[in-house]
Write an enzyme that holds these catalytic residues in place. Sequence first.
Site, PDB file in Angstrom:
ATOM      1  N   ASN A 255      54.732  31.956  74.053  1.00  5.29           N
ATOM      2  CA  ASN A 255      53.841  32.112  75.262  1.00  5.29           C
ATOM      3  C   ASN A 255      52.396  32.485  74.779  1.00  5.29           C
ATOM      4  O   ASN A 255      51.380  32.228  75.578  1.00  5.29           O
ATOM      5  CB  ASN A 255      54.282  33.159  76.190  1.00  5.29           C
ATOM      6  CG  ASN A 255      55.057  32.452  77.406  1.00  5.29           C
ATOM      7  OD1 ASN A 255      54.413  31.825  78.157  1.00  5.29           O
ATOM      8  ND2 ASN A 255      56.367  32.806  77.550  1.00  5.29           N
ATOM      9  N   CYS A 343      58.802  39.759  82.369  1.00  3.44           N
ATOM     10  CA  CYS A 343      59.400  38.842  81.844  1.00  3.44           C
ATOM     11  C   CYS A 343      58.092  37.884  81.523  1.00  3.44           C
ATOM     12  O   CYS A 343      56.884  38.298  81.146  1.00  3.44           O
ATOM     13  CB  CYS A 343      60.352  38.225  82.592  1.00  3.44           C
ATOM     14  SG  CYS A 343      60.284  38.072  84.071  1.00  3.44           S
ATOM     15  N   ASP A 345      56.680  35.981  84.528  1.00  9.87           N
ATOM     16  CA  ASP A 345      56.190  36.011  85.888  1.00  9.87           C
ATOM     17  C   ASP A 345      56.582  37.267  86.440  1.00  9.87           C
ATOM     18  O   ASP A 345      55.973  37.771  87.677  1.00  9.87           O
ATOM     19  CB  ASP A 345      56.461  34.679  86.800  1.00  9.87           C
ATOM     20  CG  ASP A 345      55.470  33.590  86.150  1.00  9.87           C
ATOM     21  OD1 ASP A 345      54.508  33.788  85.655  1.00  9.87           O
ATOM     22  OD2 ASP A 345      56.202  32.367  86.270  1.00  9.87           O
ATOM     23  N   ARG A 349      63.878  37.609  85.667  1.00  9.19           N
ATOM     24  CA  ARG A 349      64.572  38.410  84.863  1.00  9.19           C
ATOM     25  C   ARG A 349      64.169  39.918  85.253  1.00  9.19           C
ATOM     26  O   ARG A 349      65.232  40.667  85.246  1.00  9.19           O
ATOM     27  CB  ARG A 349      64.303  38.111  83.360  1.00  9.19           C
ATOM     28  CG  ARG A 349      64.953  36.958  82.746  1.00  9.19           C
ATOM     29  CD  ARG A 349      64.413  36.406  81.625  1.00  9.19           C
ATOM     30  NE  ARG A 349      63.239  35.630  81.556  1.00  9.19           N
ATOM     31  CZ  ARG A 349      63.127  34.839  80.787  1.00  9.19           C
ATOM     32  NH1 ARG A 349      63.520  34.551  79.651  1.00  9.19           N
ATOM     33  NH2 ARG A 349      61.648  33.993  81.031  1.00  9.19           N
ATOM     34  N   ARG A 389      64.401  28.741  93.991  1.00  2.93           N
ATOM     35  CA  ARG A 389      65.360  29.124  93.147  1.00  2.93           C
ATOM     36  C   ARG A 389      66.730  28.450  93.778  1.00  2.93           C
ATOM     37  O   ARG A 389      67.502  28.158  93.153  1.00  2.93           O
ATOM     38  CB  ARG A 389      65.576  30.528  92.982  1.00  2.93           C
ATOM     39  CG  ARG A 389      64.319  30.990  92.052  1.00  2.93           C
ATOM     40  CD  ARG A 389      64.607  30.697  90.679  1.00  2.93           C
ATOM     41  NE  ARG A 389      63.250  31.085  89.730  1.00  2.93           N
ATOM     42  CZ  ARG A 389      62.104  30.394  89.526  1.00  2.93           C
ATOM     43  NH1 ARG A 389      62.008  29.136  89.942  1.00  2.93           N
ATOM     44  NH2 ARG A 389      61.245  31.014  88.712  1.00  2.93           N
TER      45      ARG A 389
END
Lengths: 651, 542
Positions: A255, A343, A345, A349, A389
Site C-alpha cells: 500500500n 486496516c 479503510d 478488519r 459486502r
Amino acid sequence: MEHIRLPKVENVRLLDRVSPRRSRVGTLYLTATHTIFVENKTGVRNETWVLHSLVCSVEKQAAAASGCSLLIHCKNFQVLHFVVPREQECHDVHLSLQRLSQPVLCLAERHTELYCFSYKPNVDEKERCQEWDFLDLKADYSRMGLPNSLWKLSPVNQHYKVSDSYPADLFVPASATPPVIVGSSKFRSRGRFPTLSYYSKENHAAICRSSQPLSGFSARCLEDEQMLEAILRSNPCSDFMYVVDTRPKLNAIANRAAGKGYENEDNYSNIKFQFIGIENIHVMRNSQQKMLGACELRSPSMSDFLEGLESSGWLKHIKAVLDAGIFIAKAVAEEGVSVLVHCSDGWDRTAQVCSVACVLLDPYYRTLRGLMVLIEKDWVSFGHKFSHRCNHLVGDPKEVSPIIDQFLECVWQLMEQFPCAFEFNARFLITIHSHIYSCQYGNFIGNNQRERIELGLRERTHSLWSYLWKNQADYINPLYRPDHSQTQGLLRPSTAPYCFKFWRGLYNRFDQGMHPRQSVEDYLRAIREETQQLEEQLKIAHLEQEQEWSVTQKAVTFDKSPTAWALGNDLGLANTPQDYTGGFITSSPCQPKAPDGRRILLTQDSNQTSESNLSSGSDQESGIADVSCRSPLSTDSTRDPDSDEAAYSAA
Amino acid sequence: MWRMLCSDSRYNRRAEAPCASPATTCSSRTGRRAALGRFCCSSGTSMPLRKVWKTFWATPASSLMQATVKKVWKTFWATPASSLMQATVKKEYLNLQGRLLSSVKICTCSSLTSQAWSSVSTLHALSRPSDANLPDQWGLSSPEKHYSQMKELHDRWRLSTVNREYLVCPSYPPAVIVPKNIDDDMLEKVAKFRQGGRFPVLCYYHKKNGTVIMRSSQPLTGANRKRCREDEQLLQAAIEGSDKGYIIDTRSSQQALQASMTGGGFESKSCYSSWKRLHRQMERGKALQESLIKLVEACGDEYHNMDRWLSKLENSKWLSHVQTALSTAGLLAECVERDGHSVLVYGSEGKDSTLLISTLAQLIMDPYCRTLEGFLALLEREWVQAGHPFQQRCAHSAYSHARLQQESPVFLLLLDCVWQLWRQFPLALGFSEALLLRLATEAYASNYGTFLCNSDQERCVLGLKENTHCLFQALLRPRERDCYSNPLYEPTELAIWPSVHPQSLQLWRGFFLRRTPQARHLEEVQEEIRNMVIKWGKLALS
C-alpha cells in the site's frame, strides 16, 4: 410484478440436498417477494418459502429426461434443487428469479425495490417510530462513562463533512482540537481519522479505530502525530500505546507504493506498532466459497470433508480474527494500554477486530441487547459497507465479502468455549445473519450513516433490533447466569486450533438430517421457565399462607413430566435412518412405519413464529422416509466374491 | 500388579472409596512411600519399581521438588491411560521446573509401568480393598440371567452349556444362547468350523419383530471351500420361518477373499442360500492403533497452525473410523428394525469390530440398553463376557514404545461412537459423558477387576471374581449413580438413528483434550445443567 413471467409451475420436484433420492413433488409459485414451493400431499401442507432478496444465484442446468434442473443458492446457505418438467417453464422461472433476486438501482428513488420498503408487518406508525428508538448509541457511550474529562463528543463530523463514511457523533480525546482532527483526517484514507470505539472505565484504556495513514514512503503529518499523542494522553496510566495494523505486513508495504501505508514508529512518539495478518476481503470471499463447496459435497467421506475444510482456510481466518481480538482485549484489560486499530479503510478488519475485542472485554456485549448495540456501533454506525459486502443490490462482485459472517462466527466459537457466558444462543446469531442479508429490515441497508439518512430508512422501514427484542424468549441461552464465573470480566479463550469447530448450525442450517435430533437447549429453557413459574407460585403460596393459613391448600401440582413436554413431543424424536446402506435396504411393507411419521425436531431454527415470513417460513419437513424412490432390495449393490459357484461344485 | 499399586494411591487422592489401610489415608510423603513399599513387597516383580522409586525419592527434597511430585501424581492418576501419562507428566514437570534431568527419571518410571502391565497375566497377588458398600455378587448379569429374562426367546432358543469347561470355545462364557434344535454335539462341530471356536450365538433379540442379532467368527472355509453341514443347519435354524437373513462381514469382500487363502473365509451363496452377505470394511488392530497414536499426537500440540491441525486430524483417520463404525451399526440396525430380518455379524476373529457394531446397534434399537444399568449390562455381556481381549488391547494406549501387535483401541472407539450418539440424542441416553470418560480410564488403569484378562476363562482361572471388585457394581452405587446418570434423560421407545455425515461427527474433545481449560468449561456446563434440573425437580415436588 412485471418481472414474473410465469406465476405458477406444477409438478416440480424439490430434491433433498443431502440424500438426492428423497424428493418432494409440488407446485412452485412465484410472487413479488417470495418463491413458494407447496408440496402436493393430502393432509400435510408443507411449504418452503424463499425470499427473493436472499437468493444469491440461480443456475439452470442442462435438461435431462426427468426435467430441467434449477439450482438456487441463497445467502443464508440454503440450497434448493428444483427439477422442472418442461424446459421452457424452467427457462421462464430462471429468468424471472434472476430478475427478482437483483433489485435494480434506480437513480431517482434508490433502493425502492428492496424488500424492506415493501415489508409491512401489522404495526402502526407510532410503534414503528419507536422501534428505531430502541437502541441509542449515546446511551452506550454514557454506559462506558463518556463524555468525561478525558474524552469528549466532537461535533466535527456533524454534516459528514470530514468523513462521509463516519457517523455524526464521534468521541475524540478532550485535548484534540478541531484543526488537529481535520488535519489528521486529511492524512487518513477516506478521512477516517482516529476515533474512539471502546473505553474502559476501570483503567481508562481505550480502543480507537481509523483507516490507514497516507504515509507513502516518507510522508508525515503533524496533526496526525498530535492526534495519536492526544489519544495516548487520554490514558493517564500508560506511557505508550499500541498501533495495530490488522493487515499482513506485505499488504501494508504494498500500500505504501500507492501513497498509503502504515505509521512509522520513529515519527510517532511512544507507539508500539504491530502487524496482525488478517487477509483481505477477496481472500475471505474465496475461502468461504471453498468452505461452502466442502459443505455441499454429496455424501462426502470424512477425509473429503476435512480436506475441503482445510484447503478452504476458513477456520484459519477465523482464528486470525480471534487472535487479533484477544491481543487487543489483553492490551486493554491486562496492560491498561490504549490501542489504535486500523486496516486499509478501517471498515472491515477493523470492525471485526474491535467488536471481537469488545465481546471479550465487556460482559455487557455478551448480553442480548449488548450484542445488538455492538453491531449497531462498530458495524452499522462506523460504516461497514453492508450494501456492498452483502450484495444487496446488483453491484461489483469483487466488493462482496463475508466479513460480518466471520464476526458472528467468532462470537459463536466463543460461545462454544464459554457456554455459560452469553445471554443469547446460536439462533440469535443465525437470525441476525439471515436478516443482514434478507433486506427485510432497514438496519443494514446502505453503506454508511449518511446514505441511510438520505434513504430515509428510519421513516420508511422497520428495525430488526426491536423485533429481536420482542421475541427474546427464542434467543435466550438457558445456561446463562450473570453471576457465573465464566461470565465475569475478560474472556480468555484458547485459540489452539483444536478449539475451533465447524459451524454446522449456520453453513448446513437447512440440511435437517445433520443436526442433533434433540435439543438440550430447548429442554433447559422449558425447565427454566417452569422453575421460575414454580418459584413464583411458591412465593404466592407463602404469602397466602401468611395471610390466612387455614385456607385450603393451593394446588401446585406438577408431575414429573412437565408441561414443557408439549414441546417435548418433538424431543421424543423420531427420525429416519441415514444412508447407511447406499440404497441397499428398503423398508419392507410388513414394517410398521409409525416412528417415521413424526416430525424431526428442527433444532437450529424451529421457525414457528419467529421467522414467519423469512425464507423457509413454514418448511417444517416431516421425516417421512420416501420408500418409493429407494432401490428395491433385490438390486445387488455389493459385489459377491463367490458368485462363481462352479468353482465350488468343482471342488 | 502395578494396577493394584496404582489404585491404592488413587484412593488416597480421590477418596472415592473408603480404604482399610491406614497408610493410604495419610497424604504425607512418608505415608505414600509406606503404602508404596507395602504393595511392592507383595509381589515378585516389585524390584525394578522399587529401585526407580528409590532414585526418585533420593533426589534432593527441596520444597519445590515436593510440589512437583505432588503434581506428577495428580497428572498420573487423572490421565485416561497409563501411557498417555508419559507425555503429560513430562510436560507438566518441565513447566514447573524446566529441568530436563528429573523429567527423564519420571519417564523411566512410567515406561516401566508399561512393562509391569504385561505381567498382569502372571500375577498372583491381587488385592481386594475391603469395601463394605459393594455387594457380593460379581457382575450385573450372567448369560443364564439374560436368557431367563427374555421369555419370548424360549420357544426357539435355548441356553447351551456346551462350553462350561471352556473347551469348545476358550473365549466364550460357559453358557450361550443358541437355536433350540441344535444340540451340543452339533455345536462342537460348528465350533471347529469357526475361528477360535466362536460359533454363532445370539446376542440380541428384537422384541418388536422377533428378529435377532447373532455374532460369531469367520468360517474356516479355506481356499478349497470347505463346508460344514452343522453350521449351515445352525444358521438355517436361526431364521426359521423367515425368508432370509443377512450376514454382515466387517471386512471388504476383497479382504474376505484373501482370508480364505489363509484358512479363513466366508459363507458361500450356494451353501447358505437364504443368507445375504453384506461387506462393510472396518479397520481394526494395528490400523486403529496407529490412528489413535496419530490423533493423540496431533492433540498434544496446541501450537500447530490451523492447516497442520486439520491435516493431522484428517490424517489420523480416527473420525473416519467413527463414521464407519456408526454407519455399519446403522446398517445392522436397519436390517433388523426396518427390514425385519435377522443378522449374523462377524469380522475375522469376532472379538473386536463385531462386538463394536453389535453393541452400537443395540444402543440404537433397544431402549433398555440406553439406561445406565442397561448400558453397563450391555458392556458386560458384549465385551467382558463375549471375550474382548482387554488385556491385549488396552495395555499401552497411544504411547507404547514397543508396538505390540495386539494393542488396539477398539473399546475406546466404541466409547467415542457412544459419545457421538449422546451428542446427537442428548436426552435419549440414561448415562452421562462422565461415565464414558470413567470407562475409558478404567479400561486402561483400574482398581477393579472387570477389565482384567482376555476372557472369561482367564478370569476364572485367576479367581478374579473372588479377589477383585466389579467396576459395574461400583458404578451403580447411589453416589456414583448420581454423577454418572444423565439429568436430562427422557426414555424413548423409538430407535435413535445417528447421523453419519462428516458435519455431524465431532472430535470427542472431552476425552482427547481433557487436559485443556476448555474441557473444564464444558464440565462446568454439565454441572450447571445438573443443578438446574435438580432445582426444578425439587420445586416440582414441593
